[in-house]
Design an enzyme around this catalytic site. Structure first.
Site, PDB file in Angstrom:
ATOM      1  N   GLY A 160       0.672  -1.173   0.063  1.00  0.00           N
ATOM      2  CA  GLY A 160       0.165   0.021   0.004  1.00  0.00           C
ATOM      3  C   GLY A 160       0.905   1.185  -0.035  1.00  0.00           C
ATOM      4  N   ASN A 193      -4.782   2.218 -14.048  1.00  0.00           N
ATOM      5  CA  ASN A 193      -3.820   1.044 -13.442  1.00  0.00           C
ATOM      6  C   ASN A 193      -2.335   1.640 -13.682  1.00  0.00           C
ATOM      7  OD1 ASN A 193      -2.586  -1.330 -12.394  1.00  0.00           O
ATOM      8  ND2 ASN A 193      -1.802  -1.770 -14.465  1.00  0.00           N
ATOM      9  N   HIS A 231       1.976   0.783 -14.170  1.00  0.00           N
ATOM     10  CA  HIS A 231       2.758  -0.218 -14.344  1.00  0.00           C
ATOM     11  C   HIS A 231       4.005   0.269 -14.196  1.00  0.00           C
ATOM     12  CE1 HIS A 231       3.957  -4.237 -16.107  1.00  0.00           C
ATOM     13  NE2 HIS A 231       4.676  -3.720 -16.862  1.00  0.00           N
ATOM     14  N   ASP A 271      -2.434  -5.008 -18.372  1.00  0.00           N
ATOM     15  CA  ASP A 271      -1.595  -3.938 -18.570  1.00  0.00           C
ATOM     16  C   ASP A 271      -1.923  -3.338 -20.107  1.00  0.00           C
ATOM     17  OD1 ASP A 271      -0.269  -3.956 -16.440  1.00  0.00           O
ATOM     18  OD2 ASP A 271       1.182  -5.794 -17.097  1.00  0.00           O
ATOM     19  N   GLU A 318       6.473   6.805  -9.958  1.00  0.00           N
ATOM     20  CA  GLU A 318       5.097   6.384  -9.742  1.00  0.00           C
ATOM     21  C   GLU A 318       4.359   7.434  -8.977  1.00  0.00           C
ATOM     22  OE1 GLU A 318       4.353   2.266  -9.095  1.00  0.00           O
ATOM     23  OE2 GLU A 318       6.241   1.935  -9.904  1.00  0.00           O
TER      24      GLU A 318
END
Length: 225
Positions: free
Chosen positions: A15, A108, A110, A151, A180
């Protein structure tokens, strides 16, 4: 002023991405509120982070379901309990079949530059090991709208970093994660501002003055595997 959107977070691990969202929301740097956190794995520390911040949290173990469809429906039943504008996968390693009402509303991230080093089985350190083995000179992260395959889906934002000669999977992973932490909130903020428009496999980022009548992206078509 941007009205905060309601998000649900799907995770399978520690998390850290969830914590980044929580911190930015507390700092008024991300126009969002977390309505629910769902973990696919028992013992995922992400659930403890949610509990610490009084966020509704749910455990839906993937191993308890025989099919992706049954697993996805269990997630959908939880999501229906909350007002959700956007679903964000944050280290979620399982396939989630997106129902029509959430098409174009699932993101999402990746830890590589899609479409390279993506697909089933490419997650966590396995991605970075593959990057280093390939001899690639750059890596990074990709935020994209998800569809019903691993993905895949229209790319929103990518951040690029160099691969260093002395990189290990661990050092590369940490530097990618730093990117990210920038890219994912940026994509969510653009969604909140109504500035993302999906056209086929392309995502257009609209200027601020063009968003007065937009609230969320146009829907995308999804295909079953």
């Amino acid at each position: 002023m941007i009205k905060p959107i309601n998000i649900a977070v799907l995770l399978s691990g520690s998390g850290r991405t969830l914590q980044n969202f929580i911190d930015l929301i507390d700092q008024k740097k991300l126009a969002a509120g977390i309505q629910a956190v769902i973990s696919s794995k028992e013992g995922a520390y992400g659930l403890e982070r949610a509990k610490k911040h009084n966020i509704p949290n749910y455990l839906i173990p993937r191993k308890n379901y025989q099919s992706t469809e049954e697993f996805s429906e269990a997630i959908n039943q939880v999501l229906k309990k909350h007002p959700v504008d956007l679903i964000v996968m944050a280290g979620f390693i399982h396939l989630y079949k997106i129902p029509p009402e959430y098409q174009g509303k699932v993101m999402n991230i990746h830890p590589a530059l899609l479409p390279a080093f993506g697909g089933k089985g490419y997650y966590t350190d396995k991605v970075h090991q593959a990057v280093l083995k390939s001899g690639a000179r750059t890596s990074g992260c990709t935020v994209h709208f998800a569809d019903n395959a691993y993905d895949r889906g229209p790319i929103i934002i990518q951040k690029v970093i160099p691969v260093l000669d002395n990189d290990t999977p661990e050092t590369l992973a940490e530097r990618v994660f730093q990117q990210e932490c920038l890219a994912y909130p940026e994509a969510i903020q653009l969604f909140a501002e109504g500035r993302l428009k999906i056209e086929g496999q392309l995502v257009k980022i609209l200027p601020i003055h063009a968003t007065s009548t937009l609230r969320s992206p146009d829907k995308i078509r999804t295909e079953d595997e």
